[in-house]
Design an enzyme around this catalytic site. Structure first.
Site, short mmCIF file in Angstrom:
data_model
loop_
_atom_site.label_atom_id
_atom_site.label_comp_id
_atom_site.label_asym_id
_atom_site.label_seq_id
_atom_site.Cartn_x
_atom_site.Cartn_y
_atom_site.Cartn_z
CG HIS A 7 10.67 1.08 11.76
ND1 HIS A 7 10.90 -0.03 11.60
CD2 HIS A 7 10.57 1.52 13.17
CE1 HIS A 7 10.70 -0.87 12.97
NE2 HIS A 7 10.64 0.28 13.84
CG ASN A 31 12.67 1.04 6.05
OD1 ASN A 31 11.79 0.28 5.61
ND2 ASN A 31 13.00 0.67 7.36
CB SER A 42 -0.93 0.09 1.12
OG SER A 42 -0.31 -0.01 2.38
CG ASN A 43 3.50 2.60 2.90
OD1 ASN A 43 3.40 4.04 3.18
ND2 ASN A 43 3.61 1.72 3.77
CG LEU A 102 16.96 -3.44 11.63
CD1 LEU A 102 16.69 -3.66 10.27
CD2 LEU A 102 16.52 -4.45 12.57
CB THR A 147 22.75 3.00 8.18
OG1 THR A 147 22.21 2.86 9.30
CG2 THR A 147 22.68 4.51 7.78
N1 NHR Z 1 18.53 -3.74 6.72
C1 NHR Z 1 19.45 -2.87 7.19
N2 NHR Z 1 20.48 -3.20 7.02
N3 NHR Z 1 19.11 -1.77 7.80
C2 NHR Z 1 17.54 -1.22 7.93
O1 NHR Z 1 17.43 -0.18 8.26
C3 NHR Z 1 16.78 -2.06 7.15
C4 NHR Z 1 17.03 -3.17 6.81
C5 NHR Z 1 16.15 -4.18 5.97
C6 NHR Z 1 15.01 -3.73 6.13
C7 NHR Z 1 12.88 -2.62 7.08
C8 NHR Z 1 12.69 -3.06 8.49
C9 NHR Z 1 11.68 -1.97 9.24
O2 NHR Z 1 11.48 -1.21 9.03
C10 NHR Z 1 14.45 -2.62 6.91
C11 NHR Z 1 15.08 -1.84 7.43
C12 NHR Z 1 12.54 -6.64 8.46
C13 NHR Z 1 13.26 -7.18 9.65
C14 NHR Z 1 13.60 -8.54 10.20
O3 NHR Z 1 13.54 -8.86 11.41
C15 NHR Z 1 13.53 -6.10 10.45
C16 NHR Z 1 13.31 -4.57 10.11
C17 NHR Z 1 12.82 -4.51 8.95
C18 NHR Z 1 12.43 -5.57 8.02
N4 NHR Z 1 13.31 -9.37 9.08
C19 NHR Z 1 13.55 -10.67 9.36
C20 NHR Z 1 15.02 -11.24 8.55
O4 NHR Z 1 15.37 -12.43 9.17
C21 NHR Z 1 12.41 -11.66 8.52
C22 NHR Z 1 11.07 -11.17 8.99
C23 NHR Z 1 9.73 -11.82 8.02
O5 NHR Z 1 10.22 -12.16 6.78
O6 NHR Z 1 8.86 -11.49 8.10
O7 NHR Z 1 15.30 -10.66 7.74
O8 NHR Z 1 11.84 -2.50 10.54
C1 GAR Z 2 3.74 -0.79 6.61
O1 GAR Z 2 3.07 -0.55 7.68
C2 GAR Z 2 5.30 -0.70 6.90
O2 GAR Z 2 5.65 0.61 7.91
C3 GAR Z 2 5.67 -1.77 7.48
O3 GAR Z 2 4.91 -2.76 6.97
C4 GAR Z 2 3.86 -2.21 6.29
C5 GAR Z 2 3.81 -2.68 4.89
O4 GAR Z 2 2.75 -2.27 4.66
N1 GAR Z 2 7.12 -1.95 7.63
C6 GAR Z 2 7.74 -2.84 8.50
O5 GAR Z 2 7.11 -3.39 9.41
C7 GAR Z 2 9.29 -3.03 8.27
N2 GAR Z 2 9.66 -3.77 9.30
P1 GAR Z 2 2.55 -2.05 2.72
O6 GAR Z 2 2.93 -3.23 2.31
O7 GAR Z 2 0.82 -1.99 2.62
O8 GAR Z 2 3.07 -0.77 2.46
#
Ligand code: NHR
Ligand code: GAR
Length: 210
Positions: A109, A107, A13-14, A144, A141
């Site tokens: 978050h 990203n 949706s984003n 995370l 970066t």
């Molecule tokens: N990578 C880096 N290095 N830095 C960031 O700031 C990132 C990133 C990758 C994704 C989005 C994110 C968030 O907004 C994001 C930011 C997934 C996980 C996670 O734990 C954490 C943060 C974010 C997205 N993922 C699991 C993994 O093992 C899998 C979870 C799943 O598939 O549902 O990669 O918070």
């Molecule tokens: C959004 O709420 C976004 O902020 C979140 O997942 C949803 C995705 O919705 N992101 C994370 O939780 C990253 N860890 P969308 O697919 O409809 O945009």
């Protein structure tokens, strides 16, 4: 024209909000591709219907995060983006990958960073008794959810909220601040002061929704 590549894992949706704002507002930018790590991501269909190139790089097909990220970078670079947009993209990225797209990957978050990095932000905010929650757009970066903040939006946590109710209130804010952030990037309106990002003309980098 600036070129955008948007990475999704699900609903998208984003991504949709960004595609629609770019068209409606006539940005000097085009969405060159939407790429998912999940073959069944619903957002791929929206992109295809809008004539946007789509690709899948399925993380399950790779033995390591480095191998997955190398293929993902190869596919992304085929579209020659100026900006990579993570929009509900759910795979943690390796330091080599984040370095490749330093200062050109955003990203969104769903928390008010630096609170609640990682997953399950709404459940955690509710269980901590937070009265205000929100969402952050930031540059990506290696660490995370720690890159420079572009815009934050705050929303109330209301009595009786569950994660679903709070996430839908936050999502409405997401759909406002993510297109705005991407627009500022493509307009060249974001300036770096050390590790902090501000708007060239001092536009408000916050939003309060009730
Ligand atoms: N990578 C880096 N290095 N830095 C960031 O700031 C990132 C990133 C990758 C994704 C989005 C994110 C968030 O907004 C994001 C930011 C997934 C996980 C996670 O734990 C954490 C943060 C974010 C997205 N993922 C699991 C993994 O093992 C899998 C979870 C799943 O598939 O549902 O990669 O918070
Ligand atoms: C959004 O709420 C976004 O902020 C979140 O997942 C949803 C995705 O919705 N992101 C994370 O939780 C990253 N860890 P969308 O697919 O409809 O945009």
């Amino acid at each position: 024209m600036k070129r955008l590549v948007i990475l999704i894992s699900g609903r998208g949706s984003n991504m949709e909000a960004i595609v629609k704002a770019a068209q409606a507002e006539g940005w000097p930018a085009q969405v060159a591709a939407v790429i998912s790590n999940r073959p069944d991501a619903a957002g791929l269909q929206f992109a295809a219907r809008h004539g946007i190139a789509t690709a899948v790089v399925d993380h399950k097909a790779f033995a390591s995060r480095e191998d997955f990220d190398a293929e993902l970078a190869r596919v992304i670079d085929g579209f020659a983006p100026d900006l990579v947009v993570l929009a509900g993209f759910m795979r943690i990225l390796t330091p080599g990958f984040t370095a490749r797209y330093a200062r050109r990957m955003l990203n969104i978050h769903p928390s008010l960073l630096p609170a609640f990095t990682g997953l399950h932000t709404h459940e955690r905010a509710i269980s901590m008794g937070c009265k205000i929650a929100g969402v952050t757009v930031h540059f990506v970066t290696a660490e995370l959810d720690h890159g420079a903040i572009v815009i934050q939006a705050a929303v109330p946590v209301l009595p009786g909220d569950d994660a679903k109710a709070l996430s839908s209130r936050v999502l409405a804010a997401e759909h406002r601040i993510y297109p705005q952030s991407v627009r500022w990037f493509v307009e060249g309106a974001l300036v770096w002061n050390g590790e902090v990002v501000s708007h060239r003309d001092g536009a408000a980098q916050h939003l309060f929704l009730s």
